[in-house]
Scaffold this motif. Structure first.
Motif, PDB file in Angstrom:
ATOM      1  N   ASN A 159       2.859   8.244   4.367  1.00 56.38           N
ATOM      2  CA  ASN A 159       2.362   7.216   3.441  1.00 56.38           C
ATOM      3  C   ASN A 159       3.260   6.990   2.234  1.00 56.38           C
ATOM      4  O   ASN A 159       2.841   6.337   1.285  1.00 56.38           O
ATOM      5  N   GLN A 204      -5.523   5.116   3.687  1.00 58.96           N
ATOM      6  CA  GLN A 204      -5.032   4.315   2.561  1.00 58.96           C
ATOM      7  C   GLN A 204      -5.901   4.542   1.320  1.00 58.96           C
ATOM      8  O   GLN A 204      -5.465   4.340   0.202  1.00 58.96           O
ATOM      9  N   ILE A 205      -7.163   4.918   1.553  1.00 58.73           N
ATOM     10  CA  ILE A 205      -8.064   5.225   0.432  1.00 58.73           C
ATOM     11  C   ILE A 205      -8.734   6.575   0.728  1.00 58.73           C
ATOM     12  O   ILE A 205      -9.175   6.814   1.859  1.00 58.73           O
ATOM     13  N   SER A 259      -0.946  10.886   0.483  1.00 56.35           N
ATOM     14  CA  SER A 259      -0.329   9.881  -0.407  1.00 56.35           C
ATOM     15  C   SER A 259      -0.977   8.528  -0.169  1.00 56.35           C
ATOM     16  O   SER A 259      -0.303   7.586   0.235  1.00 56.35           O
ATOM     17  N   PRO A 260      -2.274   8.413  -0.399  1.00 59.26           N
ATOM     18  CA  PRO A 260      -2.914   7.118  -0.144  1.00 59.26           C
ATOM     19  C   PRO A 260      -2.564   6.100  -1.222  1.00 59.26           C
ATOM     20  O   PRO A 260      -1.990   6.447  -2.258  1.00 59.26           O
ATOM     21  N   THR A 261      -2.958   4.875  -0.995  1.00 59.13           N
ATOM     22  CA  THR A 261      -2.795   3.854  -2.034  1.00 59.13           C
ATOM     23  C   THR A 261      -3.757   4.161  -3.180  1.00 59.13           C
ATOM     24  O   THR A 261      -3.420   3.977  -4.349  1.00 59.13           O
ATOM     25  N   LEU A 262      -4.957   4.620  -2.831  1.00 57.23           N
ATOM     26  CA  LEU A 262      -5.965   4.912  -3.858  1.00 57.23           C
ATOM     27  C   LEU A 262      -6.620   6.268  -3.595  1.00 57.23           C
ATOM     28  O   LEU A 262      -7.105   6.521  -2.486  1.00 57.23           O
ATOM     29  N   SER A 281      -0.047   9.962  -4.777  1.00 57.71           N
ATOM     30  CA  SER A 281      -0.889   8.798  -4.470  1.00 57.71           C
ATOM     31  C   SER A 281      -0.469   7.645  -5.377  1.00 57.71           C
ATOM     32  O   SER A 281      -0.087   7.860  -6.528  1.00 57.71           O
ATOM     33  N   LYS A 282      -0.592   6.418  -4.866  1.00 56.99           N
ATOM     34  CA  LYS A 282      -0.117   5.273  -5.662  1.00 56.99           C
ATOM     35  C   LYS A 282      -1.002   5.075  -6.900  1.00 56.99           C
ATOM     36  O   LYS A 282      -0.506   4.946  -8.010  1.00 56.99           O
ATOM     37  N   TYR A 283      -2.310   5.041  -6.692  1.00 59.70           N
ATOM     38  CA  TYR A 283      -3.240   4.920  -7.817  1.00 59.70           C
ATOM     39  C   TYR A 283      -4.242   6.066  -7.750  1.00 59.70           C
ATOM     40  O   TYR A 283      -4.794   6.338  -6.684  1.00 59.70           O
TER      41      TYR A 283
END
Ligand SMILES: Cc1cc2nc3c(=O)[nH]c(=O)nc-3n(C[C@H](O)[C@H](O)[C@H](O)COP(=O)(O)OP(=O)(O)OC[C@H]3O[C@@H](n4cnc5c(N)ncnc54)[C@H](O)[C@@H]3O)c2cc1C
Length: 326
Positions: A159, A204-205, A259-262, A281-283
């Motif tokens: 990710n 992703q979350i 390492s999700p987006t959220l 993680s992105k956010y």
């Protein structure tokens, strides 16, 4: 022409996303290295996976398709990858940093005498050589690493590496191989535990719960929010050790690296060992009643408050939001 070899992992007849990320990253590096991209897929009835690997950047797909390879076993899988490396003499070998990748990569590296840099979060080409960035000391520092000799072998954190759109017009050359399937340890049976749920490392979350939930009877608050958001469920080690949820949900140094987006951390203090598994993680959204909790140092958004009040409200809001989107 130099080459880059990637290991393609699959499950239930489908390539896992980190395998495609590895091929896509190989394609990106291939430009700077003027290299060709090879993917290795090992299993039973796996030849059909070659086209998707081609669509994401593989020029050549080496297929080891034998009934005895239906279940993963370290020795024959490592042998197959090592066979391709011996034949192609690649400059670079990329393997996803998944459970399987973590198992097979060191074995391959030992067989071919390669230096292995694990859990890379960025790769670059400098003066024709590979340079990797990876976390050390549970994410406290980031090291820039270079290899001596070849192949330069790396495992890639899922990710993190971009996966572009597939190009179905790219048709790879398929090379079939056979490998000695002898193994001292074999999979006798597989007991799936989380069927139908989103796999943690590919999600992703992620909505994660910690000791702030007070007891296992309240973990449904985290599961409810996760379900409303189409997210995977994670947990801190404190709640895993307490037996509230299975170890497969644990995020962190001794659990899974995600390492999700959220990433939504609910009632998690943010110990360094937990951050080691999720800080890329992105956010990051943190919900904690203690404004001084270390999790807020890495959070993009923080809510200081009581999760018992907040989670039901967030779940309702998420249900309304996602219902409007479908
Ligand atoms: C070698 C080693 C490896 C480890 N590996 C891992 C690992 O892989 N993963 C991992 O997670 N840990 C790991 N740990 C453990 C780690 O050090 C922490 O003990 C653990 O992460 C703490 O979990 P927690 O945040 O759920 O609990 P706590 O630290 O107890 O935090 C609970 C949080 O909930 C908050 N809270 C309480 N009530 C509420 C409420 N009503 N509303 C909102 N917030 C509330 C509190 O303010 C607190 O911040 C490891 C430790 C060691 C020594």
């Amino acid at each position: 022409m130099p080459s880059i070899v990637t290991f393609a992992e699959h499950r239930d007849g489908r390539l896992r996303r980190p395998s495609l990320e590895a091929v896509a990253e190989a394609r990106r590096l291939a430009g700077a290295l003027e290299a060709s991209v090879h993917a290795v897929v090992v299993g039973a009835a796996v030849e059909g996976l070659a086209s998707e690997l081609g669509a994401h950047g593989a020029d050549t797909v080496h297929v080891f398709d034998q009934p005895e390879l239906a279940s993963y076993a370290t020795e024959p899988y490592a042998r197959a990858v090592a066979q391709v490396i011996a034949a192609e003499k690649p400059a670079v070998v990329l393997v996803p940093f998944t459970s399987m990748g973590r198992d097979v990569a060191p074995r391959v590296a030992a067989r071919v005498g390669a230096g292995l840099v694990s859990d890379c979060i960025a790769l670059a080409v400098k003066d024709g050589r590979l340079e990797a960035r990876r976390p050390m000391y549970a994410g406290k520092v980031y090291a820039t690493v270079r290899w001596e000799g070849e192949p330069q072998m790396a495992t890639l954190r899922p990710n993190v590496f971009a996966l572009g759109a597939a190009d179905a017009s790219r048709k790879p050359e398929v090379r079939k191989g056979t490998v000695d399937t002898t193994a001292r340890a074999k999979v006798a049976s597989v007991h799936a535990t989380a069927s139908g749920k989103v796999e943690l490392t590919e999600a992703q979350i992620i909505v994660s719960g910690g000791r702030g939930l007070k007891g296992p009877e309240n973990f449904h608050l985290v599961e409810g929010l996760a379900a409303a958001m189409g997210a995977a469920v994670g947990a801190s080690r404190a709640v895993v050790d307490a037996g509230w949820v299975d170890h497969q949900y644990q995020v962190g140094q001794t659990g899974k690296t995600v390492s999700p987006t959220l990433y939504v951390a609910c009632g998690i203090s943010g110990a360094i060992q937990h951050l080691a598994g999720m800080s890329s993680s992105k956010y990051i959204v943190a919900i904690n009643k203690d404004a001084d909790a270390p999790i807020f140092k890495v959070a993009n958004y923080g809510i200081v408050g009581d999760l018992f009040e907040l989670l039901p409200k967030l779940t309702e809001a998420a249900k309304t939001y996602f219902a409007g989107k479908s």
